[in-house]
Motif scaffolding. Structure first.
Motif, PDB file in Angstrom:
ATOM      1  N   MET A  30       0.818  -1.460   0.169  1.00 56.21           N
ATOM      2  CA  MET A  30       0.129  -0.153  -0.109  1.00 56.21           C
ATOM      3  C   MET A  30       0.830   1.413   0.021  1.00 56.21           C
ATOM      4  N   THR A  31       1.959   1.266   0.589  1.00 55.18           N
ATOM      5  CA  THR A  31       2.963   2.381   0.569  1.00 55.18           C
ATOM      6  C   THR A  31       3.471   2.632  -0.780  1.00 55.18           C
ATOM      7  N   ARG A  32       3.738   1.467  -1.279  1.00 53.53           N
ATOM      8  CA  ARG A  32       4.213   1.965  -2.708  1.00 53.53           C
ATOM      9  C   ARG A  32       3.401   2.233  -3.830  1.00 53.53           C
ATOM     10  N   ILE A  33       2.201   1.611  -3.801  1.00 49.92           N
ATOM     11  CA  ILE A  33       0.979   2.242  -4.201  1.00 49.92           C
ATOM     12  C   ILE A  33       0.723   3.625  -4.098  1.00 49.92           C
ATOM     13  N   GLU A  34       0.688   4.175  -2.941  1.00 54.26           N
ATOM     14  CA  GLU A  34       0.455   5.449  -2.380  1.00 54.26           C
ATOM     15  C   GLU A  34       1.567   6.306  -2.862  1.00 54.26           C
ATOM     16  N   ALA A  35       2.889   5.895  -3.175  1.00 57.02           N
ATOM     17  CA  ALA A  35       3.896   6.715  -3.426  1.00 57.02           C
ATOM     18  C   ALA A  35       3.606   6.887  -4.995  1.00 57.02           C
ATOM     19  N   ALA A  36       3.289   5.789  -5.740  1.00 65.22           N
ATOM     20  CA  ALA A  36       3.132   6.116  -7.182  1.00 65.22           C
ATOM     21  C   ALA A  36       2.033   7.051  -7.367  1.00 65.22           C
ATOM     22  N   LEU A  42       5.500  11.534 -12.194  1.00 64.08           N
ATOM     23  CA  LEU A  42       4.855  10.284 -13.091  1.00 64.08           C
ATOM     24  C   LEU A  42       3.683  10.785 -13.850  1.00 64.08           C
ATOM     25  N   THR A  43       3.580  10.450 -15.021  1.00 65.27           N
ATOM     26  CA  THR A  43       2.358  10.725 -15.776  1.00 65.27           C
ATOM     27  C   THR A  43       1.329   9.625 -15.189  1.00 65.27           C
ATOM     28  N   SER A  44      -0.033   9.999 -15.742  1.00 65.53           N
ATOM     29  CA  SER A  44      -0.892   8.995 -15.577  1.00 65.53           C
ATOM     30  C   SER A  44      -0.713   7.587 -15.738  1.00 65.53           C
ATOM     31  N   LEU A  45      -0.127   7.435 -17.202  1.00 63.88           N
ATOM     32  CA  LEU A  45       0.230   6.102 -17.444  1.00 63.88           C
ATOM     33  C   LEU A  45       1.351   5.556 -16.678  1.00 63.88           C
ATOM     34  N   GLY A  46       2.507   6.299 -16.300  1.00 66.37           N
ATOM     35  CA  GLY A  46       3.446   6.104 -15.461  1.00 66.37           C
ATOM     36  C   GLY A  46       3.185   5.558 -14.190  1.00 66.37           C
ATOM     37  N   LEU A  48       0.133   4.182 -13.561  1.00 64.34           N
ATOM     38  CA  LEU A  48      -0.545   2.888 -13.574  1.00 64.34           C
ATOM     39  C   LEU A  48       0.636   1.775 -13.852  1.00 64.34           C
ATOM     40  N   ILE A  49       1.720   2.219 -14.398  1.00 66.11           N
ATOM     41  CA  ILE A  49       2.696   1.178 -14.551  1.00 66.11           C
ATOM     42  C   ILE A  49       3.242   0.899 -13.413  1.00 66.11           C
ATOM     43  N   ALA A  50       3.607   2.053 -12.680  1.00 66.93           N
ATOM     44  CA  ALA A  50       4.266   2.009 -11.182  1.00 66.93           C
ATOM     45  C   ALA A  50       3.261   0.811 -10.145  1.00 66.93           C
ATOM     46  N   ILE A  51       2.085   1.225 -10.245  1.00 69.50           N
ATOM     47  CA  ILE A  51       1.182   0.311  -9.361  1.00 69.50           C
ATOM     48  C   ILE A  51       1.224  -1.048  -9.947  1.00 69.50           C
ATOM     49  N   ARG A  52       1.159  -1.306 -11.138  1.00 65.17           N
ATOM     50  CA  ARG A  52       1.115  -2.618 -11.778  1.00 65.17           C
ATOM     51  C   ARG A  52       2.452  -3.480 -11.388  1.00 65.17           C
ATOM     52  N   ASP A  53       3.523  -2.774 -11.571  1.00 62.04           N
ATOM     53  CA  ASP A  53       4.664  -3.282 -10.880  1.00 62.04           C
ATOM     54  C   ASP A  53       4.831  -3.490  -9.458  1.00 62.04           C
ATOM     55  N   SER A  54       4.161  -2.858  -8.813  1.00 65.69           N
ATOM     56  CA  SER A  54       4.421  -2.901  -7.245  1.00 65.69           C
ATOM     57  C   SER A  54       4.071  -4.298  -6.927  1.00 65.69           C
TER      58      SER A  54
END
Length: 54
Positions: A30-36, A42-46, A48-54
């Motif tokens: 959850m901390t990684r998702i919140e940070a993303a 990060l752009t909106s796409l960035g 989403l990618i960061a969340i997916r890769d978490s």
């Protein structure tokens, strides 16, 4: 019947350790998702990618 309390204590200890591990993993995730989501770089796409890769 003398082994029943020992088994119960063991099961409770294992359950407590599993609970702690799950809680720690979820907190990290959850901390990684919140940070993303709150990253201004990060752009909106960035995001989403960061969340997916978490």
């Amino acid at each position: 019947m003398a082994t029943a309390p020992i088994n119960r204590e063991f099961i409770e200890a294992v359950a407590a350790e599993m609970t702690f591990g799950i809680h720690a993993a979820l907190e990290c995730w959850m901390t990684r998702i919140e940070a993303a989501l709150t990253s201004p770089t990060l752009t909106s796409l960035g995001k989403l990618i960061a969340i997916r890769d978490s």
